[in-house]
Design a protein around this motif. Sequence first.
Motif, PDB file in Angstrom:
ATOM      1  N   LYS A 246       0.824  -1.202   0.000  1.00 39.92           N
ATOM      2  CA  LYS A 246       0.000   0.000   0.000  1.00 39.92           C
ATOM      3  C   LYS A 246       0.864   1.262   0.000  1.00 39.92           C
ATOM      4  O   LYS A 246       2.067   1.212   0.285  1.00 39.92           O
ATOM      5  CB  LYS A 246      -0.923   0.004   1.219  1.00 39.92           C
ATOM      6  N   CYS A 247       0.237   2.387  -0.288  1.00 41.35           N
ATOM      7  CA  CYS A 247       0.940   3.677  -0.266  1.00 41.35           C
ATOM      8  C   CYS A 247       1.495   3.948   1.132  1.00 41.35           C
ATOM      9  O   CYS A 247       0.839   3.654   2.137  1.00 41.35           O
ATOM     10  CB  CYS A 247      -0.008   4.809  -0.664  1.00 41.35           C
ATOM     11  N   GLY A 248       2.704   4.508   1.187  1.00 38.32           N
ATOM     12  CA  GLY A 248       3.273   4.921   2.461  1.00 38.32           C
ATOM     13  C   GLY A 248       3.967   3.833   3.242  1.00 38.32           C
ATOM     14  O   GLY A 248       4.358   4.041   4.400  1.00 38.32           O
ATOM     15  N   THR A 249       4.168   2.658   2.662  1.00 35.85           N
ATOM     16  CA  THR A 249       4.810   1.563   3.399  1.00 35.85           C
ATOM     17  C   THR A 249       6.332   1.544   3.220  1.00 35.85           C
ATOM     18  O   THR A 249       6.998   0.663   3.756  1.00 35.85           O
ATOM     19  CB  THR A 249       4.228   0.211   2.968  1.00 35.85           C
ATOM     20  N   GLY A 250       6.874   2.488   2.450  1.00 37.72           N
ATOM     21  CA  GLY A 250       8.335   2.622   2.361  1.00 37.72           C
ATOM     22  C   GLY A 250       8.969   2.022   1.127  1.00 37.72           C
ATOM     23  O   GLY A 250      10.185   1.794   1.100  1.00 37.72           O
TER      24      GLY A 250
ATOM     25  N   LYS B 113      18.310   0.425 -21.495  1.00 35.68           N
ATOM     26  CA  LYS B 113      19.656  -0.120 -21.418  1.00 35.68           C
ATOM     27  C   LYS B 113      20.392   0.205 -20.123  1.00 35.68           C
ATOM     28  O   LYS B 113      21.569  -0.140 -19.972  1.00 35.68           O
ATOM     29  CB  LYS B 113      20.475   0.376 -22.614  1.00 35.68           C
ATOM     30  N   ALA B 114      19.727   0.866 -19.170  1.00 37.60           N
ATOM     31  CA  ALA B 114      20.372   1.194 -17.897  1.00 37.60           C
ATOM     32  C   ALA B 114      20.876  -0.080 -17.218  1.00 37.60           C
ATOM     33  O   ALA B 114      20.176  -1.100 -17.197  1.00 37.60           O
ATOM     34  CB  ALA B 114      19.393   1.928 -16.991  1.00 37.60           C
ATOM     35  N   GLU B 115      22.085  -0.009 -16.661  1.00 35.34           N
ATOM     36  CA  GLU B 115      22.670  -1.197 -16.016  1.00 35.34           C
ATOM     37  C   GLU B 115      21.803  -1.680 -14.867  1.00 35.34           C
ATOM     38  O   GLU B 115      21.614  -2.874 -14.666  1.00 35.34           O
ATOM     39  CB  GLU B 115      24.075  -0.860 -15.515  1.00 35.34           C
ATOM     40  N   CYS B 116      21.297  -0.736 -14.087  1.00 33.54           N
ATOM     41  CA  CYS B 116      20.342  -1.053 -13.021  1.00 33.54           C
ATOM     42  C   CYS B 116      19.211  -0.044 -13.126  1.00 33.54           C
ATOM     43  O   CYS B 116      19.449   1.164 -13.023  1.00 33.54           O
ATOM     44  CB  CYS B 116      20.996  -0.991 -11.645  1.00 33.54           C
ATOM     45  N   LEU B 117      18.001  -0.512 -13.324  1.00 35.74           N
ATOM     46  CA  LEU B 117      16.848   0.372 -13.499  1.00 35.74           C
ATOM     47  C   LEU B 117      15.870   0.174 -12.355  1.00 35.74           C
ATOM     48  O   LEU B 117      15.477  -0.948 -12.040  1.00 35.74           O
ATOM     49  CB  LEU B 117      16.144   0.073 -14.825  1.00 35.74           C
ATOM     50  N   ILE B 118      15.488   1.280 -11.719  1.00 35.87           N
ATOM     51  CA  ILE B 118      14.445   1.258 -10.703  1.00 35.87           C
ATOM     52  C   ILE B 118      13.214   1.930 -11.290  1.00 35.87           C
ATOM     53  O   ILE B 118      13.246   3.125 -11.615  1.00 35.87           O
ATOM     54  CB  ILE B 118      14.891   1.969  -9.415  1.00 35.87           C
ATOM     55  N   LEU B 119      12.150   1.156 -11.449  1.00 33.65           N
ATOM     56  CA  LEU B 119      10.880   1.674 -11.970  1.00 33.65           C
ATOM     57  C   LEU B 119       9.921   1.834 -10.800  1.00 33.65           C
ATOM     58  O   LEU B 119       9.474   0.858 -10.194  1.00 33.65           O
ATOM     59  CB  LEU B 119      10.285   0.705 -12.992  1.00 33.65           C
ATOM     60  N   ASP B 120       9.631   3.078 -10.469  1.00 36.03           N
ATOM     61  CA  ASP B 120       8.790   3.371  -9.313  1.00 36.03           C
ATOM     62  C   ASP B 120       7.345   3.598  -9.757  1.00 36.03           C
ATOM     63  O   ASP B 120       7.084   4.221 -10.791  1.00 36.03           O
ATOM     64  CB  ASP B 120       9.329   4.629  -8.608  1.00 36.03           C
ATOM     65  N   ASP B 121       6.418   3.110  -8.948  1.00 39.64           N
ATOM     66  CA  ASP B 121       4.984   3.373  -9.143  1.00 39.64           C
ATOM     67  C   ASP B 121       4.399   2.733 -10.400  1.00 39.64           C
ATOM     68  O   ASP B 121       3.642   3.376 -11.135  1.00 39.64           O
ATOM     69  CB  ASP B 121       4.717   4.883  -9.157  1.00 39.64           C
ATOM     70  N   LEU B 122       4.721   1.493 -10.635  1.00 45.12           N
ATOM     71  CA  LEU B 122       4.068   0.781 -11.732  1.00 45.12           C
ATOM     72  C   LEU B 122       2.596   0.575 -11.368  1.00 45.12           C
ATOM     73  O   LEU B 122       2.272   0.051 -10.307  1.00 45.12           O
ATOM     74  CB  LEU B 122       4.743  -0.579 -11.962  1.00 45.12           C
TER      75      LEU B 122
ATOM     76  N   SER C 136       1.251   2.672   7.411  1.00 45.66           N
ATOM     77  CA  SER C 136       1.637   3.756   6.513  1.00 45.66           C
ATOM     78  C   SER C 136       2.409   4.836   7.253  1.00 45.66           C
ATOM     79  O   SER C 136       1.925   5.393   8.234  1.00 45.66           O
ATOM     80  CB  SER C 136       0.395   4.364   5.848  1.00 45.66           C
ATOM     81  N   PHE C 137       3.652   5.122   6.772  1.00 46.54           N
ATOM     82  CA  PHE C 137       4.452   6.187   7.367  1.00 46.54           C
ATOM     83  C   PHE C 137       3.771   7.537   7.155  1.00 46.54           C
ATOM     84  O   PHE C 137       3.808   8.406   8.008  1.00 46.54           O
ATOM     85  CB  PHE C 137       5.846   6.198   6.737  1.00 46.54           C
ATOM     86  N   ARG C 138       3.161   7.715   6.009  1.00 50.07           N
ATOM     87  CA  ARG C 138       2.512   8.989   5.710  1.00 50.07           C
ATOM     88  C   ARG C 138       1.330   9.222   6.631  1.00 50.07           C
ATOM     89  O   ARG C 138       1.094  10.340   7.094  1.00 50.07           O
ATOM     90  CB  ARG C 138       2.045   8.990   4.245  1.00 50.07           C
ATOM     91  N   GLN C 139       0.566   8.146   6.907  1.00 51.22           N
ATOM     92  CA  GLN C 139      -0.573   8.281   7.802  1.00 51.22           C
ATOM     93  C   GLN C 139      -0.116   8.666   9.203  1.00 51.22           C
ATOM     94  O   GLN C 139      -0.727   9.491   9.873  1.00 51.22           O
ATOM     95  CB  GLN C 139      -1.356   6.967   7.845  1.00 51.22           C
ATOM     96  N   LYS C 140       1.012   8.058   9.645  1.00 46.53           N
ATOM     97  CA  LYS C 140       1.559   8.404  10.959  1.00 46.53           C
ATOM     98  C   LYS C 140       1.948   9.872  11.020  1.00 46.53           C
ATOM     99  O   LYS C 140       1.700  10.563  12.007  1.00 46.53           O
ATOM    100  CB  LYS C 140       2.785   7.537  11.261  1.00 46.53           C
TER     101      LYS C 140
END
Length: 316
Positions: free
Chosen positions: A166-170, A220-229, A306-310
């Motif tokens: 869920k959102c806000g779990t880090g 082609k990035a050696e390491c790719l982080i795709l956030d929020d799929l 959720s960290f955001r909720q806290k």
Amino acid sequence: MQALESIEDWDIRDYVRSTARKCGVNLDNLTKGEVVPFPRPLKGVYELSEAKIREYNRELAEVEEAQEQCRGCDGCSCQHKDKWKNLTVKADCWNDEVHLALNNCKFTQQKSREKKLKSLMEAAKIPEKYREDTWEDLTIQQGNMRAVALAKKAVQDGRSLYLWGKCGTGKTKLTSIIANERLKKGLPVLFVSLPELYSGIKANFDKGGSSCELLELVKKAECLILDDLGASNRTEWSVGILQELVDYRYANALQTIITSNNSMAELKSYLVIRDKQGKPMDEKQSARITSRLEEMCHTAKLDTPSFRQKQEENLR
């Protein structure tokens, strides 16, 4: 130098003979009355003939002087001559010849590493909020223990990950730490928010340009982080872009780390393109993408409060 026979003091003669030997001069080989220039005394031992030590005496003495300067250097101001500025110098001897070995000094190497790290950091596009985060900034809980363990392994062995919750779990924080740890090792990484990637590609099209350059960089990035799929509206076009990304990275065994609010099963359903009546138009594309991801990635759920909720509760 005065011939040794003309020196009457035996202590002085022994000193002169010893010093001359260190400088590569054998006084026994000199003819009577011969005067020779006295070489500078050398501290090191070199595999050279006496004649070569005399020939290279000046160069060897300069090398030793430079090495002494290096030992007392604090990295603020190099004391070497211009030809050796910010370098270390070593005299290697073989075949009765002197060969100088030059390398960047430790301070120059450190500055080079810092410059490279800065360049990598700028290219990584890690969210500003998390650019200084390390493992110590994580709160380990039952709900994220497996995800953190897999994240640490990902830094060590380059495994791919699918992290969901869920959102806000880090999730973004954890993947940012993975990126930061790679950067510390001098390894490149590219952090991309998938909704922003779609917007960037569309912007290039809108300007009459080509999206190929941006898409090729991400693919082609050696390491790719795709956030929020799964955080953007799915369209036939966006799912096609995602499939192109996943297919390329799967085929080339490139480390890919993905965050999503959806489990893999939920993602499979989410990626199905439907008509206006909600009926699936093509389920094969969605199945192909998730099948690739399941084969590529270790999967872990972040199931923490959720960290955001806290934070919001603390502000009340």
